[in-house]
Design a protein around this motif. Structure first.
Motif, PDB file in Angstrom:
ATOM      1  N   LYS A  69       1.862   2.967   5.030  1.00  0.00           N
ATOM      2  CA  LYS A  69       3.181   3.587   5.167  1.00  0.00           C
ATOM      3  C   LYS A  69       3.425   3.989   6.620  1.00  0.00           C
ATOM      4  O   LYS A  69       4.469   3.692   7.201  1.00  0.00           O
ATOM      5  CB  LYS A  69       3.306   4.786   4.250  1.00  0.00           C
ATOM      6  CG  LYS A  69       4.607   5.556   4.391  1.00  0.00           C
ATOM      7  CD  LYS A  69       4.524   6.869   3.636  1.00  0.00           C
ATOM      8  CE  LYS A  69       5.641   7.820   3.952  1.00  0.00           C
ATOM      9  NZ  LYS A  69       5.687   8.319   5.297  1.00  0.00           N
ATOM     10  N   GLN A  70       2.460   4.638   7.221  1.00  0.00           N
ATOM     11  CA  GLN A  70       2.595   5.102   8.601  1.00  0.00           C
ATOM     12  C   GLN A  70       2.754   3.924   9.571  1.00  0.00           C
ATOM     13  O   GLN A  70       3.614   3.941  10.449  1.00  0.00           O
ATOM     14  CB  GLN A  70       1.394   5.954   8.999  1.00  0.00           C
ATOM     15  CG  GLN A  70       1.486   6.490  10.413  1.00  0.00           C
ATOM     16  CD  GLN A  70       0.283   7.335  10.785  1.00  0.00           C
ATOM     17  OE1 GLN A  70      -0.682   7.453  10.037  1.00  0.00           O
ATOM     18  NE2 GLN A  70       0.333   7.924  11.956  1.00  0.00           N
ATOM     19  N   ARG A  71       1.950   2.887   9.397  1.00  0.00           N
ATOM     20  CA  ARG A  71       2.038   1.716  10.296  1.00  0.00           C
ATOM     21  C   ARG A  71       3.374   0.992  10.125  1.00  0.00           C
ATOM     22  O   ARG A  71       3.971   0.543  11.105  1.00  0.00           O
ATOM     23  CB  ARG A  71       0.857   0.778  10.066  1.00  0.00           C
ATOM     24  CG  ARG A  71      -0.429   1.298  10.701  1.00  0.00           C
ATOM     25  CD  ARG A  71      -1.492   0.227  10.808  1.00  0.00           C
ATOM     26  NE  ARG A  71      -1.821  -0.398   9.552  1.00  0.00           N
ATOM     27  CZ  ARG A  71      -2.753   0.025   8.713  1.00  0.00           C
ATOM     28  NH1 ARG A  71      -3.451   1.103   8.973  1.00  0.00           N
ATOM     29  NH2 ARG A  71      -2.993  -0.631   7.596  1.00  0.00           N
ATOM     30  N   LEU A  72       3.849   0.878   8.883  1.00  0.00           N
ATOM     31  CA  LEU A  72       5.147   0.236   8.661  1.00  0.00           C
ATOM     32  C   LEU A  72       6.271   1.053   9.292  1.00  0.00           C
ATOM     33  O   LEU A  72       7.196   0.489   9.885  1.00  0.00           O
ATOM     34  CB  LEU A  72       5.402   0.025   7.164  1.00  0.00           C
ATOM     35  CG  LEU A  72       4.568  -1.054   6.489  1.00  0.00           C
ATOM     36  CD1 LEU A  72       4.840  -1.083   4.990  1.00  0.00           C
ATOM     37  CD2 LEU A  72       4.826  -2.422   7.108  1.00  0.00           C
ATOM     38  N   GLU A  73       6.196   2.365   9.174  1.00  0.00           N
ATOM     39  CA  GLU A  73       7.210   3.214   9.795  1.00  0.00           C
ATOM     40  C   GLU A  73       7.231   3.007  11.309  1.00  0.00           C
ATOM     41  O   GLU A  73       8.300   2.900  11.917  1.00  0.00           O
ATOM     42  CB  GLU A  73       6.955   4.693   9.482  1.00  0.00           C
ATOM     43  CG  GLU A  73       7.282   5.072   8.056  1.00  0.00           C
ATOM     44  CD  GLU A  73       6.941   6.518   7.731  1.00  0.00           C
ATOM     45  OE1 GLU A  73       7.597   7.073   6.838  1.00  0.00           O
ATOM     46  OE2 GLU A  73       6.014   7.097   8.359  1.00  0.00           O
ATOM     47  N   GLU A  74       6.051   2.936  11.916  1.00  0.00           N
ATOM     48  CA  GLU A  74       5.966   2.741  13.363  1.00  0.00           C
ATOM     49  C   GLU A  74       6.498   1.365  13.771  1.00  0.00           C
ATOM     50  O   GLU A  74       7.267   1.248  14.718  1.00  0.00           O
ATOM     51  CB  GLU A  74       4.521   2.899  13.833  1.00  0.00           C
ATOM     52  CG  GLU A  74       4.015   4.325  13.753  1.00  0.00           C
ATOM     53  CD  GLU A  74       2.516   4.441  13.962  1.00  0.00           C
ATOM     54  OE1 GLU A  74       1.842   3.426  14.241  1.00  0.00           O
ATOM     55  OE2 GLU A  74       2.001   5.573  13.828  1.00  0.00           O
ATOM     56  N   LYS A  75       6.086   0.341  13.047  1.00  0.00           N
ATOM     57  CA  LYS A  75       6.503  -1.021  13.395  1.00  0.00           C
ATOM     58  C   LYS A  75       7.976  -1.274  13.145  1.00  0.00           C
ATOM     59  O   LYS A  75       8.622  -2.008  13.883  1.00  0.00           O
ATOM     60  CB  LYS A  75       5.686  -2.054  12.617  1.00  0.00           C
ATOM     61  CG  LYS A  75       4.299  -2.237  13.135  1.00  0.00           C
ATOM     62  CD  LYS A  75       3.599  -3.371  12.426  1.00  0.00           C
ATOM     63  CE  LYS A  75       2.241  -3.572  13.073  1.00  0.00           C
ATOM     64  NZ  LYS A  75       1.557  -4.723  12.545  1.00  0.00           N
ATOM     65  N   LEU A  76       8.504  -0.686  12.065  1.00  0.00           N
ATOM     66  CA  LEU A  76       9.871  -0.982  11.654  1.00  0.00           C
ATOM     67  C   LEU A  76      10.875   0.094  12.057  1.00  0.00           C
ATOM     68  O   LEU A  76      12.079  -0.086  11.896  1.00  0.00           O
ATOM     69  CB  LEU A  76       9.916  -1.206  10.137  1.00  0.00           C
ATOM     70  CG  LEU A  76       9.029  -2.345   9.645  1.00  0.00           C
ATOM     71  CD1 LEU A  76       9.017  -2.388   8.127  1.00  0.00           C
ATOM     72  CD2 LEU A  76       9.485  -3.677  10.223  1.00  0.00           C
ATOM     73  N   GLY A  77      10.380   1.209  12.575  1.00  0.00           N
ATOM     74  CA  GLY A  77      11.260   2.243  13.084  1.00  0.00           C
ATOM     75  C   GLY A  77      12.120   2.923  12.038  1.00  0.00           C
ATOM     76  O   GLY A  77      13.246   3.316  12.320  1.00  0.00           O
ATOM     77  N   CYS A  78      11.612   3.045  10.838  1.00  0.00           N
ATOM     78  CA  CYS A  78      12.365   3.750   9.812  1.00  0.00           C
ATOM     79  C   CYS A  78      11.409   4.634   9.031  1.00  0.00           C
ATOM     80  O   CYS A  78      10.234   4.331   8.904  1.00  0.00           O
ATOM     81  CB  CYS A  78      13.088   2.786   8.885  1.00  0.00           C
ATOM     82  SG  CYS A  78      12.030   1.689   7.945  1.00  0.00           S
ATOM     83  N   GLU A  79      11.932   5.736   8.542  1.00  0.00           N
ATOM     84  CA  GLU A  79      11.123   6.637   7.747  1.00  0.00           C
ATOM     85  C   GLU A  79      11.135   6.149   6.299  1.00  0.00           C
ATOM     86  O   GLU A  79      12.193   5.859   5.741  1.00  0.00           O
ATOM     87  CB  GLU A  79      11.677   8.055   7.824  1.00  0.00           C
ATOM     88  CG  GLU A  79      10.765   9.067   7.184  1.00  0.00           C
ATOM     89  CD  GLU A  79      11.231  10.489   7.423  1.00  0.00           C
ATOM     90  OE1 GLU A  79      11.095  11.297   6.480  1.00  0.00           O
ATOM     91  OE2 GLU A  79      11.729  10.779   8.517  1.00  0.00           O
ATOM     92  N   LEU A  80       9.954   6.049   5.727  1.00  0.00           N
ATOM     93  CA  LEU A  80       9.825   5.590   4.345  1.00  0.00           C
ATOM     94  C   LEU A  80       9.412   6.763   3.465  1.00  0.00           C
ATOM     95  O   LEU A  80       8.597   7.588   3.869  1.00  0.00           O
ATOM     96  CB  LEU A  80       8.783   4.471   4.251  1.00  0.00           C
ATOM     97  CG  LEU A  80       9.053   3.253   5.141  1.00  0.00           C
ATOM     98  CD1 LEU A  80       7.866   2.297   5.097  1.00  0.00           C
ATOM     99  CD2 LEU A  80      10.317   2.551   4.701  1.00  0.00           C
ATOM    100  N   ASP A  81       9.967   6.821   2.291  1.00  0.00           N
ATOM    101  CA  ASP A  81       9.633   7.879   1.345  1.00  0.00           C
ATOM    102  C   ASP A  81       8.148   7.804   1.011  1.00  0.00           C
ATOM    103  O   ASP A  81       7.591   6.711   0.852  1.00  0.00           O
ATOM    104  CB  ASP A  81      10.480   7.704   0.076  1.00  0.00           C
ATOM    105  CG  ASP A  81      10.331   8.870  -0.858  1.00  0.00           C
ATOM    106  OD1 ASP A  81       9.331   8.900  -1.600  1.00  0.00           O
ATOM    107  OD2 ASP A  81      11.211   9.740  -0.829  1.00  0.00           O
TER     108      ASP A  81
END
Length: 133
Positions: A69-81
């Protein structure tokens, strides 16, 4: 649902996705998301990661899910639930959810799923056919 990213704030990975021809964007996003799951599951690029198999059944732990979740948020620039990876337990479901945030209009259609035995298998089969071509 994450909100679309303003163009001036898009991370490089999102810019690369949006630079692709529209038909290729979703596959590229699935590749990116799958790579994060492979990394967390200690799989190589050559290892098969079925997009419709529950990744917790493949050995993913809740700690590793939080890292993804954290890596995807960093790579994609969006906050995920925080519940994203627990409520959507397959790679394809995560891609469906995230696609709408980073590739507006490319998410899974929001339609009520008819109930009944065998319906889910039919949908999964159709999706497999769609993504193989």
């Amino acid at each position: 649902m994450p909100s679309p990213i303003p163009s001036e704030e898009r991370p490089r990975a999102v810019e690369e996705l949006l630079a692709l021809p529209r038909p290729d964007r979703r596959d590229a996003l699935e590749t990116l998301v799958s790579a994060e799951f492979r990394r967390a599951l200690l799989m190589s690029e050559k290892d098969d990661l079925p997009p419709d198999e529950n990744y917790f059944a493949l050995g993913l732990t809740s700690l590793r899910a939080a890292e993804i979740k954290q890596r995807l948020e960093e790579k994609l620039g969006c906050e995920l639930d925080a519940s994203l990876l627990f409520d959507n337990a397959t790679v394809r479901q995560v891609v469906d959810f995230v696609a709408e945030a980073v590739l507006p209009g490319a998410g899974a259609p929001a339609a009520a799923e008819p109930s009944g035995p065998g319906h889910r298998q039919l949908v999964d089969s159709l999706l497999e056919d769609l993504y193989e071509h």
